[in-house]
Design an enzyme around this catalytic site. Structure first.
Site, mmCIF file in Angstrom:
data_model
loop_
_atom_site.group_PDB
_atom_site.id
_atom_site.type_symbol
_atom_site.label_atom_id
_atom_site.label_comp_id
_atom_site.label_asym_id
_atom_site.label_seq_id
_atom_site.Cartn_x
_atom_site.Cartn_y
_atom_site.Cartn_z
ATOM 1 N N TYR A 1 -9.406 5.463 7.744
ATOM 2 C CA TYR A 1 -9.527 5.767 9.030
ATOM 3 C C TYR A 1 -10.623 6.746 9.001
ATOM 4 O O TYR A 1 -10.301 7.754 8.371
ATOM 5 C CB TYR A 1 -8.202 6.185 9.614
ATOM 6 C CG TYR A 1 -7.142 5.414 9.750
ATOM 7 C CD1 TYR A 1 -6.260 4.988 8.571
ATOM 8 C CD2 TYR A 1 -6.523 4.751 10.817
ATOM 9 C CE1 TYR A 1 -5.068 4.073 8.815
ATOM 10 C CE2 TYR A 1 -5.778 3.834 11.115
ATOM 11 C CZ TYR A 1 -4.783 3.542 10.019
ATOM 12 O OH TYR A 1 -4.127 2.453 10.217
ATOM 13 N N TYR B 1 3.927 6.912 9.750
ATOM 14 C CA TYR B 1 3.307 5.536 9.457
ATOM 15 C C TYR B 1 4.016 4.505 8.649
ATOM 16 O O TYR B 1 4.074 3.172 9.054
ATOM 17 C CB TYR B 1 1.963 5.985 8.586
ATOM 18 C CG TYR B 1 0.956 5.062 8.550
ATOM 19 C CD1 TYR B 1 1.068 3.819 7.747
ATOM 20 C CD2 TYR B 1 -0.190 5.033 9.529
ATOM 21 C CE1 TYR B 1 -0.162 2.984 7.626
ATOM 22 C CE2 TYR B 1 -1.373 4.045 9.289
ATOM 23 C CZ TYR B 1 -0.957 2.974 8.619
ATOM 24 O OH TYR B 1 -1.931 1.991 8.391
ATOM 25 N N HIS C 1 0.857 -1.163 -0.001
ATOM 26 C CA HIS C 1 -0.075 -0.067 0.130
ATOM 27 C C HIS C 1 0.872 1.149 0.000
ATOM 28 O O HIS C 1 1.702 1.285 0.873
ATOM 29 C CB HIS C 1 -0.792 -0.017 1.168
ATOM 30 C CG HIS C 1 -2.115 -0.907 1.135
ATOM 31 N ND1 HIS C 1 -3.285 -0.878 1.850
ATOM 32 C CD2 HIS C 1 -2.535 -1.811 0.010
ATOM 33 C CE1 HIS C 1 -4.248 -1.651 1.583
ATOM 34 N NE2 HIS C 1 -3.711 -2.370 0.370
HETATM 35 C C1 PHB Z 1 -5.306 -4.200 10.826
HETATM 36 O O1 PHB Z 1 -5.408 -4.446 9.578
HETATM 37 O O2 PHB Z 1 -5.923 -5.116 11.835
HETATM 38 C C2 PHB Z 1 -5.246 -2.815 11.270
HETATM 39 C C3 PHB Z 1 -4.767 -1.944 10.396
HETATM 40 C C4 PHB Z 1 -4.181 -0.736 10.855
HETATM 41 C C5 PHB Z 1 -4.337 -0.450 12.096
HETATM 42 C C6 PHB Z 1 -4.550 -1.264 13.034
HETATM 43 C C7 PHB Z 1 -5.045 -2.482 12.848
HETATM 44 O O3 PHB Z 1 -3.742 0.827 12.638
#
Ligand code: PHB
Ligand code: FAS
Length: 388
Positions: A200, A383, A72
């Site tokens: 998100y 990130y 990604h």
């Molecule tokens: C997940 O895919 O479980 C996941 C992805 C991003 C996050 C937390 C969990 O910030």
């Protein structure tokens, strides 16, 4: 029994540490409280930083990740009517890998099997002895027999509820904690992801996250009160609430289906210092917990293990400074990733007790993010993972 390094905990931290040490000729053994099936049944992280991917590839366990994982180049953040795409690749030159922690753990177990690395499952009553002396040892019960492992060093990779951190005297430990007034209700469903990248979403009803494991396996989360139980949430209730919290164009295209896993995880920020005491060294969740909003938990375990494995290998080669510096080195990265996870959690979740002011601050932060390449770069570099 004698081994150079005794590793307590057979999750990602312990398994990766054992693999890196044994590949360098250091004799390590893993003691895991649970069965392998139990460890592999846990659904946890989904986002791997480039640093972790590189370690797995160098350790010879990146092949299935590269074949089945999804690279990604960005993520979507939406809140208060503002939506922004954070373009990791353009802003940092890096990406992240979407590949479940369960798969990483499976790959690590199989790699250890291939080199006949010793892993004791269902090791009970593990206890650490004389960690502050020159001859530490670990006792445990296995197959109704009591065992003792004499070793040079002990690695505490046994997670937040393990024995390792508790084996450091209270007077030595400095613990920092913030417990969030909510949890994450997560489901796994054999449905296609709602978008090509993670979403998100901050909403007045609460935070939501749409993630994935593959083209027909989605992982979604909802912020829920700590008093909620899984039994209170039918699949239909989950999907209805998720649609309420997503932008309409995503809610309309969301494909729903039966959950194959459903669980609620509490959220906290926690760091215990130091990460070493005598010949005991902590790595991963044994030393720190981050709210999963920043996708840092598993990735911090990886950087701890990177530092600790290099330090132990150097020590056996006669260079002890890396090991002496391990706690300070690991904590420097842990605190920065913890800050990022805390800031993402504060920006995206509802904190009803904090009133309208915080809500307006959150709105201002997302609007600033949407209009500032500098703010987007700052989020992106955290990130994808700060340098080791
Ligand atoms: C997940 O895919 O479980 C996941 C992805 C991003 C996050 C937390 C969990 O910030
Ligand atoms: P782990 O807790 O994974 O492993 C520790 C191991 O030690 C376990 O197998 C345990 O059985 C064993 N153990 C415990 N006590 C022992 C004892 N006394 N003797 C022997 N063995 C013992 N991170 C993310 O980045 N994204 C997420 O979405 C995410 N979701 C999570 C959901 C939940 C419910 C939890 C608990 C964590 C989540 N995390 C997430 C964080 C998680 O991925 C951790 O960071 C990661 O598992 C850390 O790996 P370890 O340090 O190996 O700890």
């Amino acid at each position: 029994m004698r081994h150079q390094v005794c590793i307590i905990g057979g999750g990602p931290s312990g398994l990766l540490l054992s693999l890196l040490l044994r590949r360098a000729g250091v004799d390590a053994v893993v003691l895991e409280r649970r069965s392998r099936d139990y460890v592999l049944s846990r659904i946890r992280a989904g986002v791997l930083e480039q640093g972790l991917c590189d370690i797995l590839r160098e350790a010879g366990v990146g092949e299935r990740m590269d074949r089945e994982g999804f690279v990604h180049d960005g993520t979507i953040i939406t809140a208060h009517g503002t939506t922004v795409h954070i373009d990791f690749k353009k802003l940092t030159g890096k990406s992240v890998m979407i590949y479940g922690q369960t798969e990483v753990t499976q790959d690590l177990y199989q790699a250890l099997d291939r080199i006949d690395a010793p892993v004791f499952h269902e090791a009970e009553d593990v206890a650490i002895h004389d960690a502050d002396g020159d001859a530490p040892y670990v006792t445990f019960r296995h197959d109704v027999q009591q065992h003792r492992i004499d070793c040079d060093y002990i690695a505490g990779c046994d997670g937040f509820h393990g024995v390792s951190r508790q084996s450091i005297p209270q007077a030595v430990r400095r613990e920092y904690e913030s417990v969030y007034p909510f949890g994450w209700l997560g489901i796994l469903s054999e449905t296609p992801p709602v978008a090509d990248e993670l979403v998100y979403s901050g909403h007045e009803r609460g935070f939501a996250l749409c993630s994935m494991r593959n083209a027909n396996l989605s992982r979604h989360y909802l912020q829920v009160p700590l008093t909620d139980t899984v039994e209170q949430w039918s699949d239909e209730a989950f999907w209805t609430e998720l649609k309420c919290r997503l932008p309409s164009h995503l809610a309309e295209t969301l494909v729903t289906g039966p959950s194959i896993e459903k669980s609620i995880a509490p959220l906290r920020s926690f760091i215990s210092e130091p990460m070493s005491w005598g010949r005991l060294y902590l790595a991963g969740d044994a030393a720190h917990i981050v709210p999963p909003t920043g996708a840092k938990g598993l990735n911090l375990a990886a950087s701890d293990v990177y530092y600790l494995s290099r330090a132990l290998i150097a020590k056996y080669a006669g260079e002890g400074q890396l090991l002496a510096d391990y706690s300070a080195t690991a904590l420097a990265r842990v605190w920065k990733a913890s800050r990022f996870s805390w800031s993402m959690t504060r920006m995206m979740h509802q904190f009803p007790a904090e009133g309208a002011f915080l809500s307006r601050m959150q709105q201002a932060e997302v609007e600033y993010l949407a209009n500032s390449p500098a703010a987007q770069t700052a989020l992106a570099e955290n990130y994808v993972g700060l340098p080791y």
